[in-house]
Design an enzyme around this catalytic site. Structure first.
Site, PDB file in Angstrom:
ATOM      1  N   ASP A 189      43.355  42.587  42.336  1.00 22.73           N
ATOM      2  CA  ASP A 189      42.786  41.516  41.790  1.00 22.73           C
ATOM      3  C   ASP A 189      42.116  42.275  40.650  1.00 22.73           C
ATOM      4  O   ASP A 189      40.567  42.591  40.475  1.00 22.73           O
ATOM      5  CB  ASP A 189      41.456  41.308  42.912  1.00 22.73           C
ATOM      6  CG  ASP A 189      40.491  40.427  42.340  1.00 22.73           C
ATOM      7  OD1 ASP A 189      40.850  39.685  41.107  1.00 22.73           O
ATOM      8  OD2 ASP A 189      39.417  40.079  42.773  1.00 22.73           O
TER       9      ASP A 189
ATOM     10  N   CYS B  26      26.459  17.050  29.474  1.00 23.98           N
ATOM     11  CA  CYS B  26      25.457  17.754  28.798  1.00 23.98           C
ATOM     12  C   CYS B  26      25.115  17.206  27.390  1.00 23.98           C
ATOM     13  O   CYS B  26      26.160  17.439  26.548  1.00 23.98           O
ATOM     14  CB  CYS B  26      25.566  19.349  28.837  1.00 23.98           C
ATOM     15  SG  CYS B  26      24.416  20.054  28.168  1.00 23.98           S
TER      16      CYS B  26
ATOM     17  N   ASN C 218      34.968  42.021  48.311  1.00 24.57           N
ATOM     18  CA  ASN C 218      35.362  40.841  48.337  1.00 24.57           C
ATOM     19  C   ASN C 218      36.308  40.411  49.217  1.00 24.57           C
ATOM     20  O   ASN C 218      36.336  39.339  50.105  1.00 24.57           O
ATOM     21  CB  ASN C 218      35.280  40.007  47.163  1.00 24.57           C
ATOM     22  CG  ASN C 218      35.233  38.657  46.982  1.00 24.57           C
ATOM     23  OD1 ASN C 218      34.189  37.999  47.949  1.00 24.57           O
ATOM     24  ND2 ASN C 218      36.213  37.985  46.537  1.00 24.57           N
TER      25      ASN C 218
ATOM     26  N   CYS D 281      42.661  36.729  36.656  1.00 27.83           N
ATOM     27  CA  CYS D 281      41.574  35.895  35.633  1.00 27.83           C
ATOM     28  C   CYS D 281      42.316  35.885  34.433  1.00 27.83           C
ATOM     29  O   CYS D 281      41.488  35.450  33.484  1.00 27.83           O
ATOM     30  CB  CYS D 281      40.246  36.345  35.883  1.00 27.83           C
ATOM     31  SG  CYS D 281      40.425  38.246  35.290  1.00 27.83           S
TER      32      CYS D 281
ATOM     33  N   GLN E 240      31.878  36.938  42.217  1.00 21.42           N
ATOM     34  CA  GLN E 240      32.448  35.684  41.481  1.00 21.42           C
ATOM     35  C   GLN E 240      30.978  34.836  41.143  1.00 21.42           C
ATOM     36  O   GLN E 240      30.147  34.560  42.095  1.00 21.42           O
ATOM     37  CB  GLN E 240      33.337  35.048  42.542  1.00 21.42           C
ATOM     38  CG  GLN E 240      34.562  35.874  42.555  1.00 21.42           C
ATOM     39  CD  GLN E 240      35.359  35.900  41.363  1.00 21.42           C
ATOM     40  OE1 GLN E 240      35.238  35.195  40.443  1.00 21.42           O
ATOM     41  NE2 GLN E 240      36.505  36.533  41.352  1.00 21.42           N
TER      42      GLN E 240
END
Length: 514
Positions: A371, A70, A306, A398, A272
């Site tokens: 989660d 990029c 999910n 996460c 997500q």
């Protein structure tokens, strides 16, 4: 402002993807530097025990270094690791997870899992882009914020967004500039679904009829019959968003064909960002969970379902818990949408405030999937007792540091063994680390008294480490003060010597004149 430049040998990377080095007893965090590189750096923030710095030049390159794809890399804050070869990024993240488990949790997985990795580019199906009229730049900017800044990066393209969304950046900049509320539209949320794309414009003022016509024309030009581009407005919070055109578009969904699950969702609801990796992540989590017909399984921090719905496909009975009422409503709707309403139940609960009593009131679970957000699930896991402990826990994380902390709780106080752990490269070219861990109940829980003793010992260790750091900082300050005093004394000695010499010469000249 010009900063002094120095050379450093980089030893490792931190959790934000910065090079870590040590110079004169200080820890340096150097943007853009990689392990084993020799770099010239320029410090831009100095603290007693560490400095933040920017790489000015690379004198010796690491084998990990790659050319960023990029043109905005280094300025745009959307990516932080494009300068790292892709497989090396994955290896670095795996090392971050293992180091955190060892250092924070004092645990080690019996098995290190093969990392879950997917496409390196164009993976991001959700994004929040900022928008702002910037006269100095000649118009409206649309994009991510610059690194460590509130300014918006001047972007023309983005290689982590899907190609057809990246191609909209320049047209978006031009279109927003023509709206009557161009200076009152600070954000564009992007959602890419199975069958359509959505742009949610945060409008702080009402749009005019002319604005509606402009937005409609933009949708018609850049959408297609087989894949519409739907325009939404968001006048206030995320729950206030609504579609304005086209109104006959299909639902926004993502799918997990392996489990015959389709998930409708609102563009501002949490999902997500990487659907390909999400499907693989769910499959791995369920492989470890191994749900069986008739088992009662908890899905904590369940979101819109999910994991809940794929688990329910196995025949297990699943109870999902989530702290957001809108997400619970969506989860209930999704269970019905997939014909699984008889296999799942949901409730809203604050999972950061769970007690042994409230957890016991839920009834016995055979297994549990967790989660949580970045804060982790320590209070929930501390609420587990010998009577309520699930035989198996699969933890999707996460944040490797809170996973490590929580792993320590399970292993050292709740009688679990960490059977396996590994990373999920959900966010390529960033330092963000997702991971999955499998815990199995293999021993008894510690008593409350034993837990209190462990916590007291850990608190004492933290205080000792804090005191050591403070002593080190004070010693560094004292060393610097001594250096300054020595320099000042030397300067004063030179000054005294100068005046003494001057007085001697003046005296000699006076004697000579006589």
């Amino acid at each position: 402002m010009t900063h002094p430049q120095t050379i450093a040998l980089v030893e490792s990377l931190d959790h934000e993807g910065r090079g870590v080095a040590h110079v004169d007893g200080k820890t340096l965090f150097i943007d853009g530097a990689l392990p084993y590189e020799k770099v010239i750096y320029s410090s831009y923030r100095k603290k007693p025990s560490y400095e933040n710095a920017q790489t000015s030049a690379v004198l010796k390159e690491s084998f990990m270094r790659a050319d960023p794809r990029c043109p905005h890399f280094g300025v745009c804050g959307g990516c932080s690791m494009q300068h790292v070869e892709f497989t090396a990024q994955v290896a670095i993240k795996q090392r971050v997870l293992e180091d955190n488990l060892k250092r924070i949790g004092k645990v080690k997985a019996e098995r290190v899992l093969t990392p879950i990795a997917g496409p390196a580019w164009h993976y991001r199906h959700r994004a929040r882009l900022s928008a702002r009229m910037v006269a100095k730049k000649g118009g409206v900017l649309v994009g991510f914020h610059e690194k460590s800044s509130s300014y918006i990066a001047e972007m023309r393209e983005c290689h982590i967004l899907p190609k057809h969304i990246s191609d909209l950046i320049m047209p978006l900049r031009e279109m927003i500039a023509t709206l009557s509320i161009s200076q009152r539209m600070p954000q564009v949320e992007v959602a890419v679904g199975d069958k359509l794309d959505i742009l949610v414009f945060r409008n702080m003022d009402d749009i005019t009829d002319a604005d509606f016509a402009i937005l409609k024309a933009f949708s018609d030009k850049h959408g297609a019959a087989e894949r519409p581009l739907q325009i939404w407005l968001q006048p206030k919070g995320p729950d206030t968003c609504y579609p304005i055109y086209p109104l006959d578009a299909p639902k926004l969904t993502y799918s997990m064909p392996e489990f015959a699950v389709e998930m409708p969702y609102y563009p501002t609801e949490f999902t997500q960002v990487n659907p390909q990796i999400n499907a693989v992540m769910v499959a791995r989590a369920l492989k470890f969970l191994d749900p069986q017909p008739g088992e009662r399984i908890a899905d904590m921090f369940c979101g819109i379902g999910n994991f809940t719905l794929p688990i329910a496909r196995s025949g297990a009975v699943v109870h999902g818990m989530e702290g957001s009422q809108p997400l619970v409503r969506r989860a209930v709707e999704n269970a019905t949408h997939n014909g699984l309403q008889d296999k799942v139940s949901y409730e809203m609960a604050n999972l950061f405030d769970v007690t042994e009593e409230s957890f016991a009131a839920l009834g016995k679970f055979d297994k549990m999937l967790v989660d949580p957000p970045r804060d982790g699930a320590v209070q929930l896991l501390k609420a587990i007792t010998e009577e309520t402990a699930p035989q198996r826990i699969v933890y999707v994380s996460c944040n490797p540091s809170t996973l490590a902390r929580d792993a320590g709780v399970l292993v050292h106080t709740k009688g679990y063994t960490l059977k396996a752990a590994g990373i999920i490269n959900m966010f390529p070219h960033t330092a963000h680390v997702e991971s999955v861990a499998w815990f199995e109940k293999t021993g008894p829980c510690k008593t409350r008294k034993e837990v209190e003793e462990i916590e007291a010992l850990e608190a004492a260790e933290r205080e000792a480490a804090k005191a050591a750091r403070l002593a080190e900082e004070n010693a560094e300050k004292a060393r610097k003060a001594a250096e300054l005093a020595e320099k000042a004394a030397a300067k004063e000695a030179r000054r005294a010597h100068y005046f003494a010499e001057k007085a001697r010469r003046d005296a000699e000249e006076a004697a000579s004149d006589q």
